[in-house]
Design a protein around this motif. Sequence first.
Motif, PDB file in Angstrom:
ATOM      1  N   LEU A 157       1.810  -1.851  -6.491  1.00 18.40           N
ATOM      2  CA  LEU A 157       1.438  -1.107  -5.249  1.00 18.40           C
ATOM      3  C   LEU A 157      -0.470  -1.179  -5.156  1.00 18.40           C
ATOM      4  O   LEU A 157      -1.145  -1.380  -6.073  1.00 18.40           O
ATOM      5  CB  LEU A 157       1.555   0.470  -5.709  1.00 18.40           C
TER       6      LEU A 157
ATOM      7  N   GLY B 199       5.883   6.312   5.478  1.00 15.60           N
ATOM      8  CA  GLY B 199       5.453   5.433   4.287  1.00 15.60           C
ATOM      9  C   GLY B 199       6.823   4.559   3.650  1.00 15.60           C
ATOM     10  O   GLY B 199       7.926   4.711   4.273  1.00 15.60           O
TER      11      GLY B 199
ATOM     12  N   MET C 117      -6.246  12.134   2.820  1.00 17.77           N
ATOM     13  CA  MET C 117      -5.671  10.823   2.663  1.00 17.77           C
ATOM     14  C   MET C 117      -5.095  10.358   3.729  1.00 17.77           C
ATOM     15  O   MET C 117      -4.569   9.077   3.789  1.00 17.77           O
ATOM     16  CB  MET C 117      -4.837  10.955   1.405  1.00 17.77           C
TER      17      MET C 117
ATOM     18  N   ARG D 183      -3.341   1.387  -4.108  1.00 14.98           N
ATOM     19  CA  ARG D 183      -3.818   2.448  -3.799  1.00 14.98           C
ATOM     20  C   ARG D 183      -5.345   2.776  -3.425  1.00 14.98           C
ATOM     21  O   ARG D 183      -6.100   2.488  -4.334  1.00 14.98           O
ATOM     22  CB  ARG D 183      -3.229   3.822  -4.792  1.00 14.98           C
TER      23      ARG D 183
ATOM     24  N   THR E   6       0.865  -1.230  -0.033  1.00 11.56           N
ATOM     25  CA  THR E   6      -0.056   0.077  -0.009  1.00 11.56           C
ATOM     26  C   THR E   6       0.870   1.218  -0.109  1.00 11.56           C
ATOM     27  O   THR E   6       1.861   1.248   0.720  1.00 11.56           O
ATOM     28  CB  THR E   6      -0.901   0.140   1.387  1.00 11.56           C
ATOM     29  N   CYS E   7       0.743   2.131  -0.802  1.00  6.09           N
ATOM     30  CA  CYS E   7       1.361   3.542  -1.135  1.00  6.09           C
ATOM     31  C   CYS E   7       0.532   4.687  -1.742  1.00  6.09           C
ATOM     32  O   CYS E   7      -0.133   4.269  -2.741  1.00  6.09           O
ATOM     33  CB  CYS E   7       2.390   2.958  -2.070  1.00  6.09           C
ATOM     34  N   PRO E   8       0.185   5.588  -1.043  1.00  6.46           N
ATOM     35  CA  PRO E   8      -0.592   6.912  -1.626  1.00  6.46           C
ATOM     36  C   PRO E   8      -0.054   7.417  -2.734  1.00  6.46           C
ATOM     37  O   PRO E   8      -0.694   7.799  -3.617  1.00  6.46           O
ATOM     38  CB  PRO E   8      -0.708   7.409  -0.302  1.00  6.46           C
ATOM     39  N   ARG E   9       1.221   8.011  -2.730  1.00  8.08           N
ATOM     40  CA  ARG E   9       1.555   8.754  -3.827  1.00  8.08           C
ATOM     41  C   ARG E   9       3.095   8.559  -4.410  1.00  8.08           C
ATOM     42  O   ARG E   9       4.063   9.249  -3.933  1.00  8.08           O
ATOM     43  CB  ARG E   9       1.633  10.227  -3.155  1.00  8.08           C
ATOM     44  N   PRO E  10       3.209   7.494  -4.743  1.00 12.26           N
ATOM     45  CA  PRO E  10       4.590   7.270  -5.261  1.00 12.26           C
ATOM     46  C   PRO E  10       4.937   8.089  -6.724  1.00 12.26           C
ATOM     47  O   PRO E  10       3.897   8.388  -7.246  1.00 12.26           O
ATOM     48  CB  PRO E  10       4.684   5.752  -5.918  1.00 12.26           C
ATOM     49  N   ARG E  11       6.234   8.434  -6.724  1.00 10.42           N
ATOM     50  CA  ARG E  11       6.421   9.101  -7.873  1.00 10.42           C
ATOM     51  C   ARG E  11       7.688   8.669  -8.732  1.00 10.42           C
ATOM     52  O   ARG E  11       8.739   7.988  -7.998  1.00 10.42           O
ATOM     53  CB  ARG E  11       6.965  10.765  -7.317  1.00 10.42           C
ATOM     54  N   HIS E  12       7.846   8.787  -9.855  1.00  7.30           N
ATOM     55  CA  HIS E  12       9.043   8.624 -10.676  1.00  7.30           C
ATOM     56  C   HIS E  12       9.241   7.255 -10.890  1.00  7.30           C
ATOM     57  O   HIS E  12      10.342   6.620 -11.036  1.00  7.30           O
ATOM     58  CB  HIS E  12      10.347   9.311 -10.198  1.00  7.30           C
TER      59      HIS E  12
END
Lengths: 260, 260
Positions: free
Chosen positions: B145, B133, B155, B147, B92-98
């Motif tokens: 992941l 996180g 959130m 979400r 679980t991970c709300p806002r991963p980037r790149h």
Amino acid sequence: MTGKDGGADLHPIGNSPVVILVRPQLADNIGAVARAMANGGLYHLRLVAPRDGWPQPNAWRNASGADRLLEDATVHATVADACADLHHVFATCPRPRHIVKSVLTARGAAAELRAITARDLRCGLMFGPERAGLDNDDMACTDALIRYPLNPGFMSLNLAQAVMVMAYEWWTAQDQTVPRTLMTNETRIANKAELENLLTHLVDELDQCGFLQNLPKRPGMVRNIRHFFQRGEATEQELRTFHGIVTELSRGRRLRGRER
Amino acid sequence: MTGKDGGADLHPIGNSPVVILVRPQLADNIGAVARAMANGGLYHLRLVAPRDGWPQPNAWRNASGADRLLEDATVHATVADACADLHHVFATCPRPRHIVKSVLTARGAAAELRAITARDLRCGLMFGPERAGLDNDDMACTDALIRYPLNPGFMSLNLAQAVMVMAYEWWTAQDQTVPRTLMTNETRIANKAELENLLTHLVDELDQCGFLQNLPKRPGMVRNIRHFFQRGEATEQELRTFHGIVTELSRGRRLRGRER
């Protein structure tokens, strides 16, 4: 899933159901309920005869920024008073006996709540006190009961978690997110021509380095490599990385060939 | 939804996913996670580098009887070690980037977990530490992941509530409960003949007491009364109660007629 939306400006979206906590005992739980409500887009909180009075600072401490819900919460002496302006009230209740009542799953309740609120009627979601749950008179004031499908071997559900499940189902009942998607961020999914380009590059180098020199086996080996690369959705960036990997791994052989 | 399943004997049902808490900070949360896991039929807990060591009494205090899960929990130095014997790991991970990664909804993940475990493969569900996180290296160890679809305006999700949503979806993914049913307990739903019997009794008394004396309006009034009684599923017990009500309300008129 973590962090704090401190002081989040929680503007109600649409005609969301009112959460009614009947005779709640712990301020900590009331705060955690507000947080769970905010997570799922429920904005209206009513408290019926909270044991330790209201307001209580511990609720704010545990609300993780859902302060607005606590500030706007109203206190009522009776269930009837808390429900007076509502049209439909559902109550969560695990094991009622000797009564005739409709029982909904959490998901079924969320779908009905969406349908009822879409008719501009106001709904309530009632939760009982932490230990005893709702009593028979409380339940007689409701249209239907909600019973979550959960492990019958362990039904003890924390108040805030009970609210979390309904808040989550309320939000999800109107959510359009597809069950699985590939998040590509700055890049994009490669098309078949781009994938073919990489495979041609790879197989060409594998031919030159001798990895595919067993000619009877070569077609099957090439197909297996192709199958692997087709399994996921490769992105354009990933294919460029693999082109680089193949080129660099092959450099030694090329240099050696040139030196000879 | 309340009470305590103290010392519940939680026997694992089937091949349920392993919950992996990565660098959890608060023992209270670990206990609440165990309780949420038990609610949804998740039985296997692994802790990666818990901040304050393990075991911690506060976890047991907050587990509300899900002691067995805490007693069987294993501690691991690294994410790789905690995942070594698993075949699929979702995080679980709300806002991963790149990063390029598949993203599942909670419901989509539960459906896939059911499908994967049905193939006798072992799955893991990874949750990050309360504040920060999961980090990028943790996420690189996972297949996909998760979400949750939740209010983008708020959130901030408590660790145990994040686990609750997945545990609930895991359980619900195999649940067959119909969305709405009428719980009748000791009685049963009346059939149309029994309902007709009551309506005949009622209309007969209404004719005699003069309520239906406006003959042009009588058919419409009778139909409206019928419509109301048809709206829900009346039970056999409820119809008997209504027979009694009609009889008792009419008694005065009968006695008066006899006296005259």
